[in-house]
Design a protein around this motif. Structure first.
Motif, PDB file in Angstrom:
ATOM      1  N   LYS A 161      79.867 -36.316 -43.313  1.00 52.70           N
ATOM      2  CA  LYS A 161      81.003 -35.837 -43.732  1.00 52.70           C
ATOM      3  C   LYS A 161      81.844 -34.989 -43.110  1.00 52.70           C
ATOM      4  O   LYS A 161      82.949 -35.085 -42.815  1.00 52.70           O
ATOM      5  N   LYS A 174      69.925 -43.537 -60.937  1.00 52.63           N
ATOM      6  CA  LYS A 174      70.997 -43.130 -61.230  1.00 52.63           C
ATOM      7  C   LYS A 174      71.015 -41.498 -61.272  1.00 52.63           C
ATOM      8  O   LYS A 174      72.200 -41.187 -60.531  1.00 52.63           O
ATOM      9  N   ALA A 177      71.486 -41.027 -57.394  1.00 50.91           N
ATOM     10  CA  ALA A 177      72.892 -41.517 -56.921  1.00 50.91           C
ATOM     11  C   ALA A 177      73.776 -40.182 -57.343  1.00 50.91           C
ATOM     12  O   ALA A 177      74.730 -39.988 -56.483  1.00 50.91           O
ATOM     13  N   ASP A 178      73.585 -39.380 -58.604  1.00 49.75           N
ATOM     14  CA  ASP A 178      74.390 -38.380 -58.859  1.00 49.75           C
ATOM     15  C   ASP A 178      74.193 -37.272 -57.595  1.00 49.75           C
ATOM     16  O   ASP A 178      75.169 -36.693 -57.276  1.00 49.75           O
ATOM     17  N   ALA A 180      73.183 -37.658 -54.566  1.00 52.33           N
ATOM     18  CA  ALA A 180      73.607 -38.008 -53.207  1.00 52.33           C
ATOM     19  C   ALA A 180      75.244 -38.144 -53.341  1.00 52.33           C
ATOM     20  O   ALA A 180      75.964 -37.624 -52.262  1.00 52.33           O
ATOM     21  N   ARG A 181      75.889 -38.205 -54.587  1.00 50.42           N
ATOM     22  CA  ARG A 181      77.442 -38.080 -54.755  1.00 50.42           C
ATOM     23  C   ARG A 181      77.758 -36.669 -54.559  1.00 50.42           C
ATOM     24  O   ARG A 181      78.874 -36.232 -53.844  1.00 50.42           O
ATOM     25  N   LYS A 182      77.046 -35.679 -55.042  1.00 47.13           N
ATOM     26  CA  LYS A 182      77.278 -34.518 -55.011  1.00 47.13           C
ATOM     27  C   LYS A 182      77.241 -33.791 -53.576  1.00 47.13           C
ATOM     28  O   LYS A 182      77.838 -32.833 -53.305  1.00 47.13           O
ATOM     29  N   ALA A 185      78.562 -38.246 -50.503  1.00 50.00           N
ATOM     30  CA  ALA A 185      78.472 -39.612 -50.397  1.00 50.00           C
ATOM     31  C   ALA A 185      79.689 -40.187 -51.057  1.00 50.00           C
ATOM     32  O   ALA A 185      79.908 -39.947 -52.121  1.00 50.00           O
ATOM     33  N   ASP A 186      80.310 -41.087 -50.300  1.00 46.65           N
ATOM     34  CA  ASP A 186      81.477 -41.745 -50.671  1.00 46.65           C
ATOM     35  C   ASP A 186      81.367 -42.920 -51.718  1.00 46.65           C
ATOM     36  O   ASP A 186      81.908 -43.311 -52.376  1.00 46.65           O
ATOM     37  N   HIS A 187      80.121 -43.935 -51.058  1.00 47.47           N
ATOM     38  CA  HIS A 187      79.885 -45.095 -51.844  1.00 47.47           C
ATOM     39  C   HIS A 187      78.327 -44.817 -52.197  1.00 47.47           C
ATOM     40  O   HIS A 187      77.604 -44.450 -51.151  1.00 47.47           O
ATOM     41  N   ILE A 188      77.947 -45.435 -53.271  1.00 45.83           N
ATOM     42  CA  ILE A 188      76.535 -45.384 -53.670  1.00 45.83           C
ATOM     43  C   ILE A 188      76.137 -46.745 -54.013  1.00 45.83           C
ATOM     44  O   ILE A 188      76.712 -47.347 -54.948  1.00 45.83           O
TER      45      ILE A 188
END
Length: 324
Positions: A161, A174, A177-178, A180-182, A185-188
């Motif tokens: 990024k 999940k 996933a949270d 990685a988003r934090k 990450a733009d897409h999971i």
């Protein structure tokens, strides 16, 4: 001194806490009083006998640590007694003391904790070479990162990024996933429920990923060839799910793919190279765009539990042994 010893190859039960003699540094070596050790998948490969250990049985595992210089051997000019240091490379960090070659030591700034010092060298410098040696990320490039919520994955997500890339991260839960988003990450892609190849093509409008970074191996690698774009790039640097299946070289011709195999220990040949990579990581931490996640901290005597967590791919962020 106390140290974790491996007397035979096998599961995590072979990790045994023992009392062994405190070593003395020879010429060009340093005795480090360790405060923390970082766990990495290479420790598991060595414990199982998947990789040949540089030391014969029995041996003390661990290739990453941080602590204070307690004694120095002849000819050592890089550090002095009392210096705070971190390192990766030499064996033996699952212990109260370790002998390390002076040229491998990284000065540890006072505002970096010993736990952080044990968390950044191997994974941080691995992220550096993966993002600078094989493929130069440009703004808008799609980069697929497998195991995006692990200690290695989270560093890659943040660094990509920072370089302007668009991150597609694969995770297994999940909760991961949270995380990685934090990290940015733009897409999971939840690969336990979704086909990462199909999802990657959907995200990239059927073009494919520009660069794929794979530390998982067996369950992902062959599918990477389908997920990559024409003239795309793939690097495999680990095998958390087991060694990747072989591929036919001519299979790369269909899309003119480039594939590399990476190991940090081929990218730290000199002290200058080690410090260049380490200082790039420390700069990112200081500037605030690169954050370490040391979520799992175990005492030395619980090294087997720590390895089970990592081996079961249940960890998020770095796994650390706190010593002393």
């Amino acid at each position: 001194m106390k140290a974790i010893r491996i007397s035979e190859y096998g599961d995590a039960n072979v990790l045994q806490l023992q009392d062994i003699p405190k070593p003395t540094p020879a010429a060009d070596e340093v005795l480090v009083s360790l405060k923390a050790a970082g766990l990495n998948f290479i420790d598991i490969y060595l414990r199982r006998g998947d990789y040949r250990s540089p030391n014969s049985l029995p041996f003390t595992p661990g290739r990453e640590g941080a602590g204070v210089v307690e004694a120095i051997g002849e000819n050592v000019k890089e550090v002095s007694v009392g210096d705070r240091v971190a390192y990766t490379g030499g064996m033996g960090s699952y212990a109260e003391y370790a002998i390390v070659k002076a040229a491998q030591l990284i000065p540890l700034p006072n505002d970096i904790s010993f736990e952080q010092g044990a968390a950044f060298p191997l994974q941080g410098m691995t992220a550096h070479y993966l993002l600078h040696e094989f493929y130069q990320i440009k703004k808008g490039d799609y980069v697929l990162v497998h195991a995006a919520a692990g200690g290695m994955g989270l560093l890659l997500v943040q660094w990509i990024k920072h370089l302007g890339g668009i991150v597609i991260g694969t995770v297994s839960t999940k909760e991961k996933a949270d995380i990685a988003r934090k990290a940015g990450a733009d897409h999971i892609i939840l690969y336990t429920n979704e086909d990462f190849v199909a999802e990657t093509h959907k995200i990239t409008k059927n073009v494919g990923a520009d660069y794929i970074i794979d530390g998982v191996g067996k369950t992902t690698f062959t599918k990477n060839l389908d997920a990559a774009r024409k003239r795309g790039s793939i690097c495999i640097y680990g095998s958390a799910s087991g060694p990747a299946d072989p591929i036919a070289p001519n299979g790369l011709q269909m899309k003119s793919l480039k594939i590399w195999g990476g190991s940090l220990f081929n990218y730290m040949d000199t002290r200058e190279e080690i410090l260049m990579r380490a200082n790039a990581v420390l700069k990112g931490i200081k500037e605030g765009w690169l954050n370490l996640r040391e979520e799992h901290v175990f005492p030395l005597e619980k090294a087997a539990d720590a390895q089970r967590l990592l081996e079961g791919r249940q960890s998020m962020g770095k796994v650390i042994l706190k010593i002393g």
